[in-house]
Design an enzyme around this catalytic site. Structure first.
Site, PDB file in Angstrom:
ATOM      1  N   ALA A  64     -16.319 -52.794  20.677  1.00 27.61           N
ATOM      2  CA  ALA A  64     -15.355 -51.882  20.034  1.00 27.61           C
ATOM      3  C   ALA A  64     -15.698 -50.420  20.269  1.00 27.61           C
ATOM      4  O   ALA A  64     -15.208 -49.542  19.555  1.00 27.61           O
ATOM      5  CB  ALA A  64     -15.285 -52.183  18.543  1.00 27.61           C
ATOM      6  N   GLY A  65     -16.556 -50.150  21.261  1.00 29.16           N
ATOM      7  CA  GLY A  65     -16.866 -48.761  21.592  1.00 29.16           C
ATOM      8  C   GLY A  65     -17.933 -48.176  20.685  1.00 29.16           C
ATOM      9  O   GLY A  65     -18.667 -48.907  20.008  1.00 29.16           O
ATOM     10  N   LEU A  68     -18.593 -46.155  14.953  1.00 31.85           N
ATOM     11  CA  LEU A  68     -18.091 -44.979  14.240  1.00 31.85           C
ATOM     12  C   LEU A  68     -18.785 -44.794  12.890  1.00 31.85           C
ATOM     13  O   LEU A  68     -18.543 -43.811  12.202  1.00 31.85           O
ATOM     14  CB  LEU A  68     -16.573 -45.088  14.048  1.00 31.85           C
ATOM     15  CG  LEU A  68     -15.774 -45.134  15.364  1.00 31.85           C
ATOM     16  CD1 LEU A  68     -14.292 -45.366  15.096  1.00 31.85           C
ATOM     17  CD2 LEU A  68     -15.970 -43.849  16.176  1.00 31.85           C
ATOM     18  N   ARG A  69     -19.639 -45.740  12.535  1.00 33.92           N
ATOM     19  CA  ARG A  69     -20.406 -45.562  11.290  1.00 33.92           C
ATOM     20  C   ARG A  69     -21.834 -45.121  11.580  1.00 33.92           C
ATOM     21  O   ARG A  69     -22.637 -44.998  10.671  1.00 33.92           O
ATOM     22  CB  ARG A  69     -20.462 -46.876  10.521  1.00 33.92           C
ATOM     23  CG  ARG A  69     -19.103 -47.343  10.066  1.00 33.92           C
ATOM     24  CD  ARG A  69     -19.284 -48.594   9.234  1.00 33.92           C
ATOM     25  NE  ARG A  69     -18.017 -49.103   8.776  1.00 33.92           N
ATOM     26  CZ  ARG A  69     -17.685 -50.380   8.808  1.00 33.92           C
ATOM     27  NH1 ARG A  69     -18.529 -51.270   9.285  1.00 33.92           N
ATOM     28  NH2 ARG A  69     -16.522 -50.768   8.368  1.00 33.92           N
ATOM     29  N   HIS A  88     -24.246 -42.021  29.770  1.00 34.95           N
ATOM     30  CA  HIS A  88     -24.274 -41.695  31.202  1.00 34.95           C
ATOM     31  C   HIS A  88     -25.359 -42.463  31.957  1.00 34.95           C
ATOM     32  O   HIS A  88     -25.077 -43.045  33.019  1.00 34.95           O
ATOM     33  CB  HIS A  88     -24.446 -40.183  31.415  1.00 34.95           C
ATOM     34  CG  HIS A  88     -23.301 -39.363  30.902  1.00 34.95           C
ATOM     35  ND1 HIS A  88     -23.194 -38.010  31.104  1.00 34.95           N
ATOM     36  CD2 HIS A  88     -22.202 -39.726  30.173  1.00 34.95           C
ATOM     37  CE1 HIS A  88     -22.072 -37.561  30.520  1.00 34.95           C
ATOM     38  NE2 HIS A  88     -21.473 -38.581  29.954  1.00 34.95           N
ATOM     39  N   ASP A 143     -14.238 -41.148  27.824  1.00 35.19           N
ATOM     40  CA  ASP A 143     -15.596 -40.799  28.258  1.00 35.19           C
ATOM     41  C   ASP A 143     -16.311 -42.041  28.775  1.00 35.19           C
ATOM     42  O   ASP A 143     -15.690 -43.100  28.965  1.00 35.19           O
ATOM     43  CB  ASP A 143     -16.380 -40.085  27.136  1.00 35.19           C
ATOM     44  CG  ASP A 143     -16.686 -40.970  25.936  1.00 35.19           C
ATOM     45  OD1 ASP A 143     -16.655 -42.208  26.071  1.00 35.19           O
ATOM     46  OD2 ASP A 143     -16.960 -40.415  24.861  1.00 35.19           O
TER      47      ASP A 143
HETATM   48  O1  T3D Z   1     -21.053 -40.729  21.003  1.00 32.21           O
HETATM   49  C1  T3D Z   1     -19.854 -40.627  20.768  1.00 32.21           C
HETATM   50  O2  T3D Z   1     -19.386 -40.714  19.637  1.00 32.21           O
HETATM   51  C2  T3D Z   1     -18.904 -40.408  21.896  1.00 32.21           C
HETATM   52  C3  T3D Z   1     -18.444 -41.682  22.431  1.00 32.21           C
HETATM   53  C4  T3D Z   1     -17.220 -42.146  22.065  1.00 32.21           C
HETATM   54  C5  T3D Z   1     -16.749 -43.333  22.773  1.00 32.21           C
HETATM   55  C6  T3D Z   1     -15.834 -44.252  21.967  1.00 32.21           C
HETATM   56  O3  T3D Z   1     -16.032 -45.405  22.101  1.00 32.21           O
HETATM   57  S1  T3D Z   1     -14.609 -43.605  21.002  1.00 32.21           S
HETATM   58  C7  T3D Z   1     -13.750 -45.054  20.428  1.00 32.21           C
HETATM   59  C8  T3D Z   1     -14.467 -45.730  19.299  1.00 32.21           C
HETATM   60  N1  T3D Z   1     -13.863 -47.008  18.962  1.00 32.21           N
HETATM   61  C9  T3D Z   1     -12.735 -47.098  18.267  1.00 32.21           C
HETATM   62  O4  T3D Z   1     -12.099 -46.135  17.893  1.00 32.21           O
HETATM   63  C10 T3D Z   1     -12.279 -48.495  17.887  1.00 32.21           C
HETATM   64  C11 T3D Z   1     -12.374 -48.717  16.390  1.00 32.21           C
HETATM   65  N2  T3D Z   1     -12.031 -50.081  16.051  1.00 32.21           N
HETATM   66  C12 T3D Z   1     -10.769 -50.503  15.995  1.00 32.21           C
HETATM   67  O5  T3D Z   1      -9.813 -49.790  16.206  1.00 32.21           O
HETATM   68  C13 T3D Z   1     -10.559 -51.950  15.636  1.00 32.21           C
HETATM   69  O6  T3D Z   1     -11.698 -52.409  14.959  1.00 32.21           O
HETATM   70  C14 T3D Z   1     -10.315 -52.832  16.878  1.00 32.21           C
HETATM   71  C15 T3D Z   1      -8.927 -52.540  17.456  1.00 32.21           C
HETATM   72  C16 T3D Z   1     -11.390 -52.607  17.934  1.00 32.21           C
HETATM   73  C17 T3D Z   1     -10.371 -54.322  16.461  1.00 32.21           C
HETATM   74  O7  T3D Z   1      -9.518 -54.554  15.342  1.00 32.21           O
HETATM   75  P1  T3D Z   1      -9.630 -55.938  14.544  1.00 32.21           P
HETATM   76  O8  T3D Z   1      -8.552 -55.916  13.508  1.00 32.21           O
HETATM   77  O9  T3D Z   1      -9.630 -57.074  15.510  1.00 32.21           O
HETATM   78  O10 T3D Z   1     -11.076 -55.945  13.858  1.00 32.21           O
HETATM   79  P2  T3D Z   1     -11.561 -55.085  12.622  1.00 32.21           P
HETATM   80  O11 T3D Z   1     -11.385 -55.840  11.365  1.00 32.21           O
HETATM   81  O12 T3D Z   1     -11.005 -53.710  12.679  1.00 32.21           O
HETATM   82  O13 T3D Z   1     -13.157 -54.968  12.962  1.00 32.21           O
HETATM   83  C18 T3D Z   1     -14.065 -56.009  12.615  1.00 32.21           C
HETATM   84  C19 T3D Z   1     -15.298 -55.327  12.053  1.00 32.21           C
HETATM   85  O14 T3D Z   1     -15.861 -54.483  13.065  1.00 32.21           O
HETATM   86  C20 T3D Z   1     -14.973 -54.404  10.870  1.00 32.21           C
HETATM   87  O15 T3D Z   1     -16.094 -54.433  10.030  1.00 32.21           O
HETATM   88  P3  T3D Z   1     -15.913 -54.836   8.465  1.00 32.21           P
HETATM   89  O16 T3D Z   1     -14.872 -53.925   7.904  1.00 32.21           O
HETATM   90  O17 T3D Z   1     -15.470 -56.273   8.501  1.00 32.21           O
HETATM   91  O18 T3D Z   1     -17.278 -54.637   7.860  1.00 32.21           O
HETATM   92  C21 T3D Z   1     -14.866 -53.064  11.527  1.00 32.21           C
HETATM   93  O19 T3D Z   1     -15.102 -51.969  10.672  1.00 32.21           O
HETATM   94  C22 T3D Z   1     -15.972 -53.154  12.576  1.00 32.21           C
HETATM   95  N3  T3D Z   1     -15.733 -52.215  13.676  1.00 32.21           N
HETATM   96  C23 T3D Z   1     -14.776 -52.282  14.612  1.00 32.21           C
HETATM   97  N4  T3D Z   1     -14.876 -51.258  15.444  1.00 32.21           N
HETATM   98  C24 T3D Z   1     -15.918 -50.531  15.039  1.00 32.21           C
HETATM   99  C25 T3D Z   1     -16.473 -51.132  13.899  1.00 32.21           C
HETATM  100  N5  T3D Z   1     -17.514 -50.612  13.253  1.00 32.21           N
HETATM  101  C26 T3D Z   1     -18.034 -49.460  13.730  1.00 32.21           C
HETATM  102  N6  T3D Z   1     -17.557 -48.832  14.819  1.00 32.21           N
HETATM  103  C27 T3D Z   1     -16.503 -49.326  15.492  1.00 32.21           C
HETATM  104  N7  T3D Z   1     -16.079 -48.704  16.617  1.00 32.21           N
END
Ligand code: T3D
Length: 267
Positions: A64-65, A68-69, A88, A143
């Site tokens: 999931a990238g 974010l926490r 990188h 990125d």
């Molecule tokens: O260093 C830097 O910061 C720069 C680099 C940045 C690069 C990046 O990657 S920026 C993009 C970051 N990622 C996102 O924005 C994606 C965030 N996640 C989502 O939008 C959704 O979770 C998904 C679309 C990926 C999946 O949705 P779904 O409904 O299938 O699952 P969910 O229920 O949202 O997620 C399941 C668990 O994973 C949930 O935990 P919980 O609430 O049951 O305790 C969720 O919070 C956790 N989770 C998902 N994505 C992330 C995450 N926890 C932390 N960080 C995440 N990115």
């Protein structure tokens, strides 16, 4: 072999599997997972005997990238520090590895998780796979190599749409766009990925490493320089034990054996 907390390693038949293992958060990249992936690609993947690397993930999602926490866990980090310190080196280690890197993707590959999958040389997708260039959803820009890889794979216009709208791209669409080499049922992903990697591992490892370089450079160079670059690599390949074995096997009407049988065999 090294042991890690959030990355599992398995090595068999010349294939090293590097498996992300934070399934409870869809393998979101916290500082530990980023460090361990970086170390695995910089170290373990380069060990003698490794002919192919398989990047996989535990649970229902690939990655999931950025976690974010995890911003606080990284202290007073800036984006620049996070990217230059972890992402990188990891992306460069994957692309510069002189061996094929295959990603096996199930579920979501979002943000830097999508970048990771695109940094592999080939991608096998489960039917559940989804690519989401999620950066714009949270006000960021692509990125970890996404801006480099995505337009090369799908063309500029499609890359623009994916990066700006961040709509999920399902497995079949990914295949037709050129983001996937194969798509299979979820339950078959692991066995398909291992079979694919074993086939690559049976190939001429030195020549495949040079092939990776040739195709990467071919995208960058003007024709004349690309031809010269190919010629230089062919000089190297043509002096290898693999070439000797390949031609001998052809003449003897048998399958070539490229895996080293002993210290003097091709390898
Ligand atoms: O260093 C830097 O910061 C720069 C680099 C940045 C690069 C990046 O990657 S920026 C993009 C970051 N990622 C996102 O924005 C994606 C965030 N996640 C989502 O939008 C959704 O979770 C998904 C679309 C990926 C999946 O949705 P779904 O409904 O299938 O699952 P969910 O229920 O949202 O997620 C399941 C668990 O994973 C949930 O935990 P919980 O609430 O049951 O305790 C969720 O919070 C956790 N989770 C998902 N994505 C992330 C995450 N926890 C932390 N960080 C995440 N990115």
């Amino acid at each position: 072999m090294a042991t890690y907390e959030t990355v599992l390693l398995r090595e068999e038949d010349g294939v090293l599997e590097i498996r992300m293992n934070r399934p409870e958060v869809l393998n979101a990249l916290d500082v530990r997972l980023k460090r361990e992936l970086r170390e695995a690609f910089q170290g373990e993947a380069r060990r003698e005997g490794v002919r192919v690397v398989l990047l996989s993930a535990a649970g229902r999602g690939f990655c999931a990238g950025q976690d974010l926490r995890d911003a606080e866990a990284e202290g007073r980090r800036t984006f620049g520090e996070s990217l230059r310190g972890y992402y990188h080196p990891l992306i460069e280690a994957m692309l510069n590895l002189p061996r094929p890197v295959v990603a096996a993707v199930q579920g979501v590959a979002a943000g830097a998780g999508m970048s990771l999958a695109l940094a592999a040389d080939m991608r096998l997708l489960a039917a559940s796979a989804q690519f989401v260039a999620a950066f714009s959803r949270i006000g960021l820009v692509p990125d970890s190599g996404l801006s480099y890889m995505l337009p090369r794979l799908v063309g500029l216009g499609r890359a623009m749409e994916m990066a700006m709208l961040a709509e999920p791209i399902d497995a079949e669409s990914a295949r037709s766009l050129g983001l996937a080499n194969r798509v299979c049922a979820d339950e078959d992903l692991a066995s398909e990925a291992w079979a694919f990697c074993r086939r690559l591992a049976d190939g001429p490892a030195h020549a495949l490493g040079l092939t990776k370089k040739a195709l990467q450079r071919g995208l960058e160079l003007p024709l004349h320089e690309a031809l010269e670059y190919e010629a230089g690599l062919q000089e190297l390949a043509g002096r290898s034990a693999e070439y000797v074995e390949g031609v001998r096997a052809f003449r003897e009407k048998r399958k070539p054996t490229y895996r080293p049988r002993d210290a003097n065999g091709p390898g």
